[in-house]
Design a protein around this motif. Structure first.
Motif, mmCIF file in Angstrom:
data_model
loop_
_atom_site.group_PDB
_atom_site.id
_atom_site.type_symbol
_atom_site.label_atom_id
_atom_site.label_comp_id
_atom_site.label_asym_id
_atom_site.label_seq_id
_atom_site.Cartn_x
_atom_site.Cartn_y
_atom_site.Cartn_z
ATOM 1 N N ARG A 102 -7.125 52.797 18.879
ATOM 2 C CA ARG A 102 -5.649 52.510 19.396
ATOM 3 C C ARG A 102 -4.862 52.514 18.079
ATOM 4 N NH1 ARG A 102 -4.290 53.994 22.427
ATOM 5 N NH2 ARG A 102 -2.614 52.391 22.827
ATOM 6 N N HIS A 103 -5.220 51.767 16.843
ATOM 7 C CA HIS A 103 -4.340 51.932 15.793
ATOM 8 C C HIS A 103 -3.940 53.458 15.395
ATOM 9 C CE1 HIS A 103 -3.517 52.106 11.450
ATOM 10 N NE2 HIS A 103 -3.148 50.601 11.630
ATOM 11 N N ALA A 104 -4.997 54.123 15.291
ATOM 12 C CA ALA A 104 -4.707 55.755 15.054
ATOM 13 C C ALA A 104 -3.552 56.252 15.930
ATOM 14 C CB ALA A 104 -5.746 56.517 14.943
ATOM 15 N N GLN A 105 -3.637 55.991 17.427
ATOM 16 C CA GLN A 105 -2.569 56.289 18.282
ATOM 17 C C GLN A 105 -1.361 55.881 18.099
ATOM 18 O OE1 GLN A 105 -3.024 58.703 20.569
ATOM 19 N NE2 GLN A 105 -0.966 58.457 21.487
ATOM 20 N N ILE A 106 -1.224 54.482 17.719
ATOM 21 C CA ILE A 106 0.167 53.955 17.693
ATOM 22 C C ILE A 106 0.685 54.583 16.312
ATOM 23 C CG2 ILE A 106 1.310 51.769 16.953
ATOM 24 C CD1 ILE A 106 -0.981 50.468 18.554
ATOM 25 N N ASP A 107 -0.209 54.760 15.332
ATOM 26 C CA ASP A 107 0.499 55.416 13.928
ATOM 27 C C ASP A 107 0.939 56.709 14.397
ATOM 28 O OD1 ASP A 107 0.326 53.779 11.833
ATOM 29 O OD2 ASP A 107 -1.512 54.342 11.030
ATOM 30 N N ARG A 108 0.137 57.604 15.110
ATOM 31 C CA ARG A 108 0.771 58.957 15.695
ATOM 32 C C ARG A 108 2.024 58.920 16.300
ATOM 33 N NH1 ARG A 108 -4.707 59.827 16.214
ATOM 34 N NH2 ARG A 108 -4.569 59.402 18.652
ATOM 35 N N GLU A 109 2.399 57.864 17.265
ATOM 36 C CA GLU A 109 3.307 57.801 17.996
ATOM 37 C C GLU A 109 4.592 57.225 17.159
ATOM 38 O OE1 GLU A 109 2.357 54.704 20.940
ATOM 39 O OE2 GLU A 109 1.112 56.273 22.106
ATOM 40 N N ILE A 110 4.492 56.319 16.225
ATOM 41 C CA ILE A 110 5.541 56.018 15.226
ATOM 42 C C ILE A 110 5.872 57.234 14.359
ATOM 43 C CG2 ILE A 110 5.940 54.608 13.017
ATOM 44 C CD1 ILE A 110 4.640 52.522 14.661
ATOM 45 N N ASP A 111 4.759 58.064 13.786
ATOM 46 C CA ASP A 111 5.192 59.186 12.812
ATOM 47 C C ASP A 111 5.685 60.278 13.644
ATOM 48 O OD1 ASP A 111 4.557 59.883 10.413
ATOM 49 O OD2 ASP A 111 3.317 61.677 11.172
ATOM 50 N N GLY A 112 5.600 60.477 14.870
ATOM 51 C CA GLY A 112 6.599 61.373 15.709
ATOM 52 C C GLY A 112 7.983 60.881 15.824
ATOM 53 N N MET A 113 8.182 59.611 15.951
ATOM 54 C CA MET A 113 9.567 59.226 16.024
ATOM 55 C C MET A 113 10.229 59.229 14.490
ATOM 56 S SD MET A 113 9.025 55.548 17.804
ATOM 57 C CE MET A 113 7.990 55.359 19.489
ATOM 58 N N LEU A 114 9.504 59.128 13.333
ATOM 59 C CA LEU A 114 9.984 59.179 12.068
ATOM 60 C C LEU A 114 10.247 60.700 11.701
ATOM 61 C CD1 LEU A 114 7.791 56.833 10.082
ATOM 62 C CD2 LEU A 114 10.341 56.706 10.232
ATOM 63 N N LYS A 115 9.452 61.532 12.277
ATOM 64 C CA LYS A 115 9.851 63.028 11.861
ATOM 65 C C LYS A 115 10.596 63.629 12.690
ATOM 66 C CE LYS A 115 5.393 63.278 9.042
ATOM 67 N NZ LYS A 115 3.946 64.061 9.184
#
Length: 864
Positions: A102-115
């Motif tokens: 779950r932590h990895a998935q949230i990290d990926r979603e935030i990273d997508g917003m940043l990039k």
């Protein structure tokens, strides 16, 4: 038989079979390891919640923040939450591996917003001005898009030229692999202080100046330049002007924040191009983007190359009054030579005020003494020339040309259907050229309107100065701080009155700190005036000799609306000045943080007894912290019972209250080890628990308030339909009120009547580590009454200094980093409220009863 014997042992007080000493020692070691992980988990939880609250505070718009703030907070929150997952899995033997995913998935979603990046459809690196219109902002920036529109659609005269596009800028960055390095340097900036910005600004500008311009861009520039020279019949010089994405928009002018290189020859064109690109990282530009909430990566830079107009006069025309939205006059500012001197505020300007009705006519004109003019050198570059007395006093523009400029302003205003800020130049033939246009931001002069403060009744005996020109209306009070050079910027305190000789664009970097601006020289058409109006800061220009007359540190009141400066603070004048607009709200950085925050702060897992309270249902970092914290508390509390280990098993508090209170001693929460099933209050050494208990027992409870008929029926209905409120239903909350304690730590989960509450607190001599977190939920009444109860409790706690968050009938309150004595007082307060807010939900629709309850609670708290 084993079960029967175990039951008999339990009746005799032997809740667990006797264990060999080796097993007991192993359990001690195991508990010690778990307790170590638990303490580290709590520290990470505390850090994560603090960072989350800082994000919430940033979104309230009280302070400016940039991408460095966002990236650093996201990284630190992610690390803190991941550590919590590691610790809970160490405590439980990897029972919650699902949290890692779950932590990895949230990290990926935030990273997508940043990039998320701006994509460029048009990849041309150079476009002629003749082919440009206002729809091409993404390719050529706002400034050049609007100049192309003025030239090609409205049909007004503009210089010949072309634009090196945003695609060329991207090509330049990619060729030198600069963007990743720029991002890294921004992210590594330890703070957003002025000192850090200076260091970053210098480093980034040098990075660009030393980089190589791709050969394709150099060749395209040379070909187009030579083509214009051939049509002109002579080698031409050009002005290289910034035209960035976002520059010259209605809500964000970027006035004067980027560089223009004037009268440049072809031989130096490539170097001048890099100088303009590098100005994106000037100190004023970095500060402006930070204050206005723009991401660095979103500001793509294009550069307009315009044939130099050797103007004999130039300036700025406003199609309406910039400091009074109700004044439709056309205002023209003019100087001899290049218009550069008008926008940088270095020379006094002639001014024409043109009235529209019944026909265009000169309503008023003011001819000022213009000591200098800026003009072109014959081959390249510009210089300032001192004027003789006759030219200095003569008008730089005829009335006929002023009326012609007014006609041009009306045409551009009609085309764009909004007020316009227009830069112009006039050559030796009397031809007028438009150099740029942008939407004009107008201030409100009405009393009590917008962000403009109403002037208090002045004491004329305190008057220091009367006169000058209102560059931005409003009134503010603060200590004087004179700024003459760049190093003075570093010393400028928040809330001071900025006093300068010339209203230079570079001082715009202080607009987020200054409460008002006073300048000896400058006018309403200058870049600094534009930025002051944009930031809602009172600005009085033309305040003769004020930089010499005022002393650093003396408090003055600047009434820019009425063009007055008073010594001291006027009666009823707030020291922080007029309320400013929230420049962050709606900005790209603000919207990005709002989007990212949907994966950080929302809390969906509220009820630990719900079937939905599972690791796989965590959709935010806050969900993970809530889940991990709850499970870690349960694990530590149940350790003694699950392992038949009496030393760490729960013991019941023996006290004169008809409620069950159970205690687990984590470390040194008891004065001495206690044998048997009971512990007495005098055995307790835990500072936060004793403080809570003192507040809990300080004032006897009067019993439940008498409900009205509707309140009683609401409680009866909820009690019979909501199984979570039935005490017979198995629930960790329903069975016990339990403390986990050490000398400086306390974790309490309690159920009193129909409401649930949790307290977690660390109280010690080490102020940075101190915190108290209180959560409250539940009740037997309907939704409206329960919500009003938590709002009342939240109101009381907020008045006492707690940070409050309410969602439905769930209240979270937090306070941290206070001295030990203050933290004890807060814990006592929570103890009192835990008892005395029982069942008050039943009277929360009775205004008189609510008023009485509020008054009593506040009075009791004051008496603790």
């Amino acid at each position: 038989m084993k079960r029967i014997l175990a039951f008999i042992d339990k009746l005799r007080g032997n809740s667990a079979p006797s264990l060999p000493e080796a097993d007991i020692e192993a359990l001690r070691v195991s508990f010690k390891e778990r307790y170590h992980c638990f303490k580290l988990l709590l520290a990470s939880n505390n850090q994560a919640l603090q960072l989350m609250s800082e994000i919430q505070e940033a979104l309230r718009g009280n302070e400016v923040f940039g991408m460095a703030f966002i990236r650093s907070h996201i990284t630190r929150i992610s690390v803190a939450v991941f550590r919590m997952i590691q610790y809970i899995n160490q405590i439980t033997g990897n029972k919650y591996e699902a949290l890692v995913h779950r932590h990895a998935q949230i990290d990926r979603e935030i990273d997508g917003m940043l990039k998320e990046e701006r994509t460029l459809g048009d990849q041309r690196i150079l476009i002629a001005l003749a082919d440009i219109n206002k729809s091409m902002v993404d390719q050529v920036g706002n400034k050049m898009a609007h100049l192309g529109e003025v030239r090609n659609q409205i049909g007004l005269r503009a210089p010949e030229g072309f634009v090196l596009t945003t695609a060329a800028y991207k090509s330049f960055l990619d060729h030198n692999q600069l963007q990743a390095e720029i991002d890294r340097r921004f992210q590594s900036m330890e703070s957003e202080s002025m000192e850090d910005r200076y260091a970053l600004s210098s480093a980034l500008q040098q990075l660009i100046i030393r980089a190589e311009v791709p050969q394709a861009i150099q060749e395209a520039l040379k070909r187009q330049w030579q083509s214009i020279s051939e049509r002109a019949g002579t080698p031409v010089t050009m002005a290289l002007r910034s035209s960035a994405i976002g520059e010259d928009e209605a809500g964000s002018s970027f006035a004067g924040q980027y560089r223009s290189e004037l009268n440049v020859s072809l031989d130096n064109a490539v170097q001048a191009y890099k100088e303009v690109l590098a100005s994106k990282y000037g100190i004023a530009a970095i500060s402006y983007r930070l204050n206005r909430g723009f991401r660095d990566e979103d500001i793509l830079m294009s550069v307009g190359c315009l044939q130099m107009i050797p103007s004999i006069a130039g300036g700025v025309v406003y199609s309406r009054n910039p400091v009074d939205i109700d004044d439709h006059s056309i205002i023209i500012n003019s100087v001899w030579g290049l218009p550069h001197a008008v926008v940088d505020g270095s020379v006094a300007c002639d001014e024409w005020i043109i009235q529209r009705k019944p026909t265009l006519h000169v309503g008023m004109k003011t001819i000022r003494t213009k000591r200098y003019k800026t003009e072109c050198f014959p081959l390249e570059g510009i210089h300032r020339v001192e004027l003789d007395a006759a030219e200095a006093e003569s008008p730089s523009l005829s009335d006929d040309k002023a009326l012609e400029l007014a006609e041009i302003a009306l045409a551009i205003e009609a085309h764009y259907a909004c007020a316009q800020d227009i830069e112009w130049a006039m050559d030796a033939n009397g031809d007028l050229f438009i150099l740029q246009c942008r939407p004009l931001r107008q201030a409100v002069m009405e009393k009590s309107a917008g962000n403009i403060a109403v002037s208090p009744e002045p004491d004329m005996g305190s008057l220091i100065f009367a006169g000058g020109e209102t560059a931005s209306p409003g009134i503010a009070c603060g200590p004087v701080m004179k700024v003459f050079k760049g190093l003075d910027l570093l010393e400028f305190p928040k809330g001071a009155v900025l006093v300068v000789e010339n209203a230079l664009p570079r001082w715009a970097s202080l607009m987020n700190r200054a409460c008002a601006v006073v300048a000896e020289q400058g006018g309403i058409a200058g870049h600094l005036a534009n930025v002051a109006r944009e930031f809602g800061i009172p600005a009085l220009f033309g305040a003769t000799n004020m930089a010499q007359h005022l002393q650093n540190g003396e408090v003055v009141t600047v009434d820019a609306t009425n063009r007055l400066i008073h010594r001291g603070q006027l009666h009823d004048m707030p020291t922080e000045g007029s309320k400013r607009p929230n420049l962050m709200a709606g900005s790209p950085v603000y919207r990005l943080l709002q989007q990212i925050n949907t994966k950080i702060n929302p809390l969906h897992l509220l009820d630990p007894d719900s079937s939905d309270f599972r690791a796989e249902n965590c959709t935010t970092f806050h969900d993970i912290t809530r889940f991990v914290h709850e499970k870690s508390v349960v694990e530590m509390f149940n350790f003694g019972k699950n392992h038949h280990f009496p030393e760490r098993a729960s013991k019941q508090l023996y006290y004169r209250v008809p409620m069950q209170w159970w205690i687990v001693n984590l470390d040194d929460g008891l004065k001495n080890e206690v044998s048997g099933k009971y512990v007495h209050l005098e055995d307790i050494a835990s500072i936060p628990m004793l403080a809570f208990w003192k507040g809990f027992t300080a004032i006897p409870w009067d019993g439940p308030p008498a409900p009205d008929t509707k309140g009683f029926m609401s409680i009866m209905f909820q009690s019979t339909t909501n199984t979570a409120l039935v005490t017979g239903v198995k629930s960790a909350y329903a069975e016990k009120n339990y403390f986990m304690i050490s000398k400086n730590f306390c974790s309490l989960n309690s159920r009193l009547g129909y409401h649930f509450s949790t307290l977690e607190s660390l109280i010690s001599e080490r102020i940075p580590e101190n915190y108290l977190c209180f959560q409250f939920k539940g009740g037997a009444a309907d939704d409206v009454r329960r919500l009003r109860r938590v709002e009342l409790i939240g109101e009381i706690l907020e008045k006492q200094g707690f940070r409050i968050e309410i969602r439905d009938d769930h209240l979270s309150a937090r306070v941290e980093q206070q001295a030990m004595e203050e933290m004890i007082r807060y814990a006592e307060m929570i103890g009192y409220l835990t008892l005395h807010t029982r069942q008050i939900d039943m009277i929360m629709t009775n205004p008189a009863a609510v008023a009485y309850t509020r008054k009593k609670l506040l009075s009791d708290i004051a008496s603790l």
